[in-house]
Design a protein around this motif. Structure first.
Motif, PDB file in Angstrom:
ATOM      1  N   HIS A 159       5.845  11.296   3.045  1.00 57.31           N
ATOM      2  CA  HIS A 159       4.504  11.504   2.500  1.00 57.31           C
ATOM      3  C   HIS A 159       4.374  12.910   1.907  1.00 57.31           C
ATOM      4  O   HIS A 159       3.843  13.091   0.810  1.00 57.31           O
ATOM      5  CB  HIS A 159       3.447  11.296   3.589  1.00 57.31           C
ATOM      6  CG  HIS A 159       2.078  11.707   3.165  1.00 57.31           C
ATOM      7  ND1 HIS A 159       1.359  11.009   2.218  1.00 57.31           N
ATOM      8  CD2 HIS A 159       1.313  12.766   3.509  1.00 57.31           C
ATOM      9  CE1 HIS A 159       0.206  11.622   2.016  1.00 57.31           C
ATOM     10  NE2 HIS A 159       0.140  12.700   2.782  1.00 57.31           N
TER      11      HIS A 159
ATOM     12  N   GLY B 164       7.620  -0.662   3.661  1.00 53.22           N
ATOM     13  CA  GLY B 164       6.259  -0.316   3.275  1.00 53.22           C
ATOM     14  C   GLY B 164       5.969   1.181   3.303  1.00 53.22           C
ATOM     15  O   GLY B 164       5.293   1.693   2.411  1.00 53.22           O
TER      16      GLY B 164
ATOM     17  N   THR C 210       7.383   2.741   0.132  1.00 54.10           N
ATOM     18  CA  THR C 210       6.652   2.198  -1.020  1.00 54.10           C
ATOM     19  C   THR C 210       5.286   2.858  -1.171  1.00 54.10           C
ATOM     20  O   THR C 210       4.898   3.259  -2.268  1.00 54.10           O
ATOM     21  CB  THR C 210       6.482   0.675  -0.865  1.00 54.10           C
ATOM     22  OG1 THR C 210       7.779   0.069  -0.819  1.00 54.10           O
ATOM     23  CG2 THR C 210       5.690   0.077  -2.014  1.00 54.10           C
ATOM     24  N   THR C 211       4.562   2.988  -0.066  1.00 55.91           N
ATOM     25  CA  THR C 211       3.206   3.544  -0.169  1.00 55.91           C
ATOM     26  C   THR C 211       3.235   4.995  -0.629  1.00 55.91           C
ATOM     27  O   THR C 211       2.344   5.425  -1.373  1.00 55.91           O
ATOM     28  CB  THR C 211       2.454   3.441   1.168  1.00 55.91           C
ATOM     29  OG1 THR C 211       3.205   4.076   2.210  1.00 55.91           O
ATOM     30  CG2 THR C 211       2.204   1.990   1.546  1.00 55.91           C
ATOM     31  N   THR C 212       4.255   5.752  -0.246  1.00 54.53           N
ATOM     32  CA  THR C 212       4.308   7.158  -0.682  1.00 54.53           C
ATOM     33  C   THR C 212       4.657   7.263  -2.162  1.00 54.53           C
ATOM     34  O   THR C 212       4.164   8.153  -2.855  1.00 54.53           O
ATOM     35  CB  THR C 212       5.296   7.997   0.149  1.00 54.53           C
ATOM     36  OG1 THR C 212       6.648   7.556  -0.076  1.00 54.53           O
ATOM     37  CG2 THR C 212       4.987   7.914   1.642  1.00 54.53           C
TER      38      THR C 212
ATOM     39  N   TYR D 223       3.980   4.843  -4.481  1.00 56.83           N
ATOM     40  CA  TYR D 223       2.823   4.344  -5.226  1.00 56.83           C
ATOM     41  C   TYR D 223       1.702   5.388  -5.232  1.00 56.83           C
ATOM     42  O   TYR D 223       0.946   5.491  -6.203  1.00 56.83           O
ATOM     43  CB  TYR D 223       2.328   3.032  -4.620  1.00 56.83           C
ATOM     44  CG  TYR D 223       3.167   1.817  -4.959  1.00 56.83           C
ATOM     45  CD1 TYR D 223       4.426   1.940  -5.539  1.00 56.83           C
ATOM     46  CD2 TYR D 223       2.712   0.535  -4.687  1.00 56.83           C
ATOM     47  CE1 TYR D 223       5.192   0.826  -5.836  1.00 56.83           C
ATOM     48  CE2 TYR D 223       3.466  -0.594  -4.976  1.00 56.83           C
ATOM     49  CZ  TYR D 223       4.713  -0.442  -5.551  1.00 56.83           C
ATOM     50  OH  TYR D 223       5.474  -1.556  -5.840  1.00 56.83           O
ATOM     51  N   ALA D 224       1.585   6.142  -4.140  1.00 56.47           N
ATOM     52  CA  ALA D 224       0.566   7.202  -4.086  1.00 56.47           C
ATOM     53  C   ALA D 224       0.809   8.240  -5.178  1.00 56.47           C
ATOM     54  O   ALA D 224      -0.137   8.777  -5.765  1.00 56.47           O
ATOM     55  CB  ALA D 224       0.556   7.860  -2.715  1.00 56.47           C
TER      56      ALA D 224
ATOM     57  N   PHE E 198       6.790  -4.347  -0.119  1.00 56.58           N
ATOM     58  CA  PHE E 198       6.211  -3.751   1.079  1.00 56.58           C
ATOM     59  C   PHE E 198       6.865  -4.283   2.352  1.00 56.58           C
ATOM     60  O   PHE E 198       6.803  -3.637   3.403  1.00 56.58           O
ATOM     61  CB  PHE E 198       4.706  -4.055   1.138  1.00 56.58           C
ATOM     62  CG  PHE E 198       3.921  -3.468   0.011  1.00 56.58           C
ATOM     63  CD1 PHE E 198       3.307  -2.231   0.146  1.00 56.58           C
ATOM     64  CD2 PHE E 198       3.777  -4.141  -1.196  1.00 56.58           C
ATOM     65  CE1 PHE E 198       2.572  -1.679  -0.903  1.00 56.58           C
ATOM     66  CE2 PHE E 198       3.052  -3.599  -2.247  1.00 56.58           C
ATOM     67  CZ  PHE E 198       2.447  -2.361  -2.093  1.00 56.58           C
TER      68      PHE E 198
END
Length: 275
Positions: A118, A162, A165-167, A169-170, A158
């Motif tokens: 992150h 996940g 991926t979320t970091t 996409y952020a 995801f």
């Protein structure tokens, strides 16, 4: 004359792989290049430091400034960006290339490793862009380019990893926001992602191993696409999540064989997040 002539490009994670390739490509176009990364001294497995890349650029007749930077430290980020701007007389482009990857799901991922992903991925785009903003406003032709993918909400991306991926996409969502927020300053904000696997030490040691390397392309394809984007006039292209091959096709490139990492006709692997 190249649009990057005498412009200053600040690249995070610029000591190896795609970051190094972008640094060298910008330097060939006449840019002043700031190589900002943690690798101050040689790594036992991975070739390249900020100093070796700076030397490559200078040996080719370019201007380079190597700076030790951990993008997780926002105070140091601000200090290094100001240092670079004072050294070269401003900053015209920021390339958010530093990245952390661990392809593991929630069940087996340590929280500390998620924090690193992150911080190095999403949070660094925020911290570096915020710190560079005063200089990019002054530039009159500012660019922010983050190495993150188009948003693909197919659950397959995801299911197994996940957290990573979320970091990533952020990074893209922040960039979409900044494109609108900074439009009034004449700053272009875009993302760039590879069509295929890019064969780097991150792939070799973190995400698949040497056997995958032959099914990827060299980092130079990302570098050439990055130079194309950073060379566009202000405001012509902003708020886009671009794919390297598409950018180069728009520039008239039709043959991509010279970008293959290994000779042969092994099928190239599509990169993550692309169906």
């Amino acid at each position: 004359m190249s649009q990057l002539q005498q412009r200053t490009v600040f690249i995070t994670g610029g000591s190896r792989g795609i970051g190094r390739a972008i640094a060298l490509a910008c330097a060939r176009e006449g840019a002043n290049v700031v190589i900002a990364a943690k690798s101050d001294s040689p790594h036992p497995k991975l070739p390249g430091t900020i100093h070796t890349v700076a030397e490559e650029i200078r040996n080719a007749g370019g201007q380079a400034l190597p700076l030790v930077l951990d993008v997780r430290d926002e105070n140091l980020v601000r200090q290094r960006i100001d240092e670079a701007a004072n050294y070269f007389g401003g900053i015209d482009a920021l390339v958010n290339n530093a990245g952390a990857i661990k392809l593991t799901g929630v069940e087996n991922l340590k929280a500390s490793r998620y924090d690193v992903m992150h911080q190095v991925n999403a949070r660094a785009v925020f911290a570096c862009s915020q710190a560079a903003l005063p200089w990019l406003r002054e530039s009159g032709a500012g660019h922010i380019l983050s190495l993150s993918p188009p948003l693909n909400l197919n659950p397959r991306w995801f299911a197994q990893y996940g957290p990573y991926t979320t970091t990533k996409y952020a990074m893209t969502m922040l960039s979409m926001g900044m494109a609108e927020e900074f439009r009034r300053y004449g700053i272009s904000v875009n993302c760039l992602w590879p069509r295929t696997l890019i064969s780097t030490s991150a792939i070799e040691f973190e995400a698949g191993g040497p056997q995958l390397m032959a099914q990827g392309r060299k980092p130079e394809i990302m570098a050439d696409a990055a130079v194309s984007i950073l060379s566009r006039p202000t405001g012509e292209l902003s708020g886009q999540a671009l794919i390297d091959e598409d950018v180069l096709r728009q520039d008239g490139v039709e043959n991509f064989d010279h970008y293959r990492y290994a000779a042969g006709d092994k099928p190239l692997l599509p990169d993550l997040f692309l169906d």
